[in-house]
Design an enzyme around this catalytic site. Structure first.
Site, PDB file in Angstrom:
ATOM      1  N   GLY A  18       0.796  -1.216   0.000  1.00  0.00           N
ATOM      2  CA  GLY A  18       0.000   0.000   0.000  1.00  0.00           C
ATOM      3  C   GLY A  18       0.832   1.270   0.000  1.00  0.00           C
ATOM      4  O   GLY A  18       1.879   1.369  -0.631  1.00  0.00           O
ATOM      5  N   TYR A 151     -11.454   5.218  13.838  1.00  0.00           N
ATOM      6  CA  TYR A 151     -10.351   5.561  12.937  1.00  0.00           C
ATOM      7  C   TYR A 151     -10.134   7.075  12.921  1.00  0.00           C
ATOM      8  O   TYR A 151      -9.004   7.549  13.048  1.00  0.00           O
ATOM      9  CB  TYR A 151     -10.669   5.050  11.540  1.00  0.00           C
ATOM     10  CG  TYR A 151      -9.617   5.362  10.498  1.00  0.00           C
ATOM     11  CD1 TYR A 151      -8.463   4.581  10.398  1.00  0.00           C
ATOM     12  CD2 TYR A 151      -9.769   6.422   9.615  1.00  0.00           C
ATOM     13  CE1 TYR A 151      -7.492   4.861   9.446  1.00  0.00           C
ATOM     14  CE2 TYR A 151      -8.810   6.708   8.658  1.00  0.00           C
ATOM     15  CZ  TYR A 151      -7.673   5.919   8.574  1.00  0.00           C
ATOM     16  OH  TYR A 151      -6.715   6.205   7.621  1.00  0.00           O
ATOM     17  N   SER A 154      -8.472   8.284  16.084  1.00  0.00           N
ATOM     18  CA  SER A 154      -7.038   8.000  16.123  1.00  0.00           C
ATOM     19  C   SER A 154      -6.252   8.976  15.255  1.00  0.00           C
ATOM     20  O   SER A 154      -5.169   9.433  15.639  1.00  0.00           O
ATOM     21  CB  SER A 154      -6.769   6.557  15.675  1.00  0.00           C
ATOM     22  OG  SER A 154      -7.032   6.368  14.290  1.00  0.00           O
TER      23      SER A 154
END
Length: 250
Positions: A18, A151, A154
């Site tokens: 990625g 998410y 964070s």
């Protein structure tokens, strides 16, 4: 001030695939001395390093198996004993809306832990050589949307940490620059992470109708471009395959 990747030793967490892999690839393309890839997936990591070494030369890339949320002391000691590290790229991350704790541990706590370990190792006022901490955040670190709640939380933490530790006051004392890139939606395996079921329709609609899904290659290329000029404490956006730009203040 300009910064040159040439002859730099660079650590990339989550660098086996990625965005992390493409950041490693483009740093080597721009003359980095050694790329140390940390990743929890050993098979993918070994293959990634083989590909990079075939492309750029034997020994240019090194793989170390690592869970960034658990292996800080052991792995960092191994790295700092063998190499003079110039750059730490905190890229490892997960999207797991089934577990707030795990998401925070990997996406935020590990970023802070690894950064502070590198900061203490590198700070000029303690005898270090200076360097760069480069955090991979997200546009969802400053945007507010109803999905991927853990998410987003964070990544908000990563942005706050980047701006605070990267404040010019700290840079002038330590010689350690702290910057971040905030990618938009990118075609990586993180998109397959666990999400709340009632949010799936909304997420799919955004991906289908509201954004351009980028390739990791375009983000990796932009990340290395940003590295060459970004001032400490700044955040840079790469989304919708548009040119990079400064992130808005939040």
């Amino acid at each position: 001030m300009t910064y040159d990747p040439l002859d730099k030793v660079i650590v990339v967490t989550g660098g086996a695939s990625g965005i992390g892999y493409e950041i490693a690839n483009h740093f080597l393309q721009n003359g980095a001395k050694t790329l140390i890839i940390l990743d929890i997936n050993e098979d993918v990591g070994v293959n990634a390093v083989k590909t990079l070494n075939d492309k750029y030369g034997k020994g240019k890339a090194v793989f170390i198996k690592c869970d960034v949320s658990k292996d800080l002391e052991k792995v960092s000691e191994e790295i700092f004993q063998k190499y003079q590290v110039d750059v730490l790229v905190n890229n490892a991350g997960i999207l797991n809306e089934d577990s707030f704790r795990k998401t925070i541990e990997v996406n935020c706590i590990a970023v802070v832990d690894w950064s502070m370990k590198f900061w203490e190792y590198s700070r000029k006022d303690k005898g270090g050589r200076g360097g760069t901490i480069y955090n991979v955040a997200s546009i969802y670190g400053y945007q507010h949307v109803p999905w991927a709640v853990f998410y987003q939380t964070s990544k908000h933490g990563v942005i706050g940490f980047t701006r605070s530790l990267g404040h010019p006051y700290n840079y002038n004392k330590s010689g350690v620059r702290v910057i971040a890139i905030c990618p938009g939606v990118t075609a990586t395996s993180i998109q397959a992470g666990n999400k709340w079921d009632w949010q799936l329709e909304g997420i799919e609609n955004v991906i289908k109708n509201e954004v351009i899904v980028q390739t990791p290659e375009t983000v990796g290329k932009a990340a290395v471009e940003i590295f060459t000029f970004a001032e400490t404490g700044t955040l840079w956006v790469k989304e919708n395959d548009e040119p990079i730009k400064l992130a808005p203040m939040c």
